[in-house]
Each structure stands twice: as structure tokens, then as C-alpha cells.
Design a protein around this motif. Structure first.
Motif: not given
Ligand code: TYC
Length: 102
Positions: A30-41
């Protein structure tokens, strides 16, 4: 010698070996900056998850700090880590992906 006969000609048991290559856990941090949608992608694209599975794992990482996203042979695990790190860096996100021997 070495195949069952000991020094004095006594039977020595050899443990049966099963071909069992070491496996590696690939983890997302986890980190505070990567968008959730990007991780899902990322999870859909590189780990073959459905959108629902990807969303669930992303939320687990977000809440717990990390999660295992797959278990692979050394070479495949290394490739996954590189793909995620390269893709994230190219999109200027700090997402971290690591591997660890099981
Ligand atoms: N914590 C991030 C946010 O709130 C989302 C996130 C989830 C980042 C999983 C990285 O591996 C990660 N935007």
C-alpha cells in the motif's frame, strides 16, 4: 554406496524426493498516492483477475498494508514484479511490488 548400502552393508533409508521447485509470493504494498483504479487495473492486466476480484484484493492491500496477489515460479514472479514496477513508474505512481520465497 549411497543408494541404500551403508558402511557395514546395512540398509540406509533415503527419503523419497518429489520434484518441488521453490515458489515465490508476489506482493503488492500500500501507499498513500497510487489511485485505487490504477491498482485494480494492474491486478486485471498482469494477474488475470476479474474486476470484482481485483477490487477486493486492492481493498485488502489498502486496509492491511499488503497482500499476496499470486504465487509463481521464480522466473514468472520476477517478470510480474518487473511488469508492475515498470508500468507504475511509467505512469508516475509509487506503487511497490515485491516477491518473497514461500
Ligand atoms: N491507498 C491508496 C489510496 O488510498 C490505494 C492503494 C491500494 C495504493 C493498493 C496501493 O497497493 C495499493 N489511493
Amino acid at each position: 554406496e549411497g543408494d541404500g548400502a551403508g558402511e557395514a552393508g546395512l540398509a540406509v533409508k533415503t527419503a523419497p524426493r518429489t520434484a518441488r521447485p521453490p515458489m515465490y509470493k508476489v506482493m503488492l504494498l500500500n501507499d498513500d498516492y497510487t489511485p485505487m483504479e490504477f491498482v485494480v487495473h494492474i491486478l486485471e492486466r498482469f494477474f488475470g483477475m476479474t474486476h470484482a476480484q481485483a477490487f477486493e484484493i486492492m481493498l485488502t492491500v489498502h486496509k492491511k498494508g499488503l497482500a499476496v496477489v499470486g504465487v509463481y515460479s521464480f522466473e514468472v514472479a520476477e517478470t510480474k514484479v518487473s511488469q508492475v514496477m515498470d508500468f507504475s513508474r511509467r505512469h508516475q505512481h509509487p506503487l511497490q511490488c515485491t516477491m518473497e520465497k514461500e
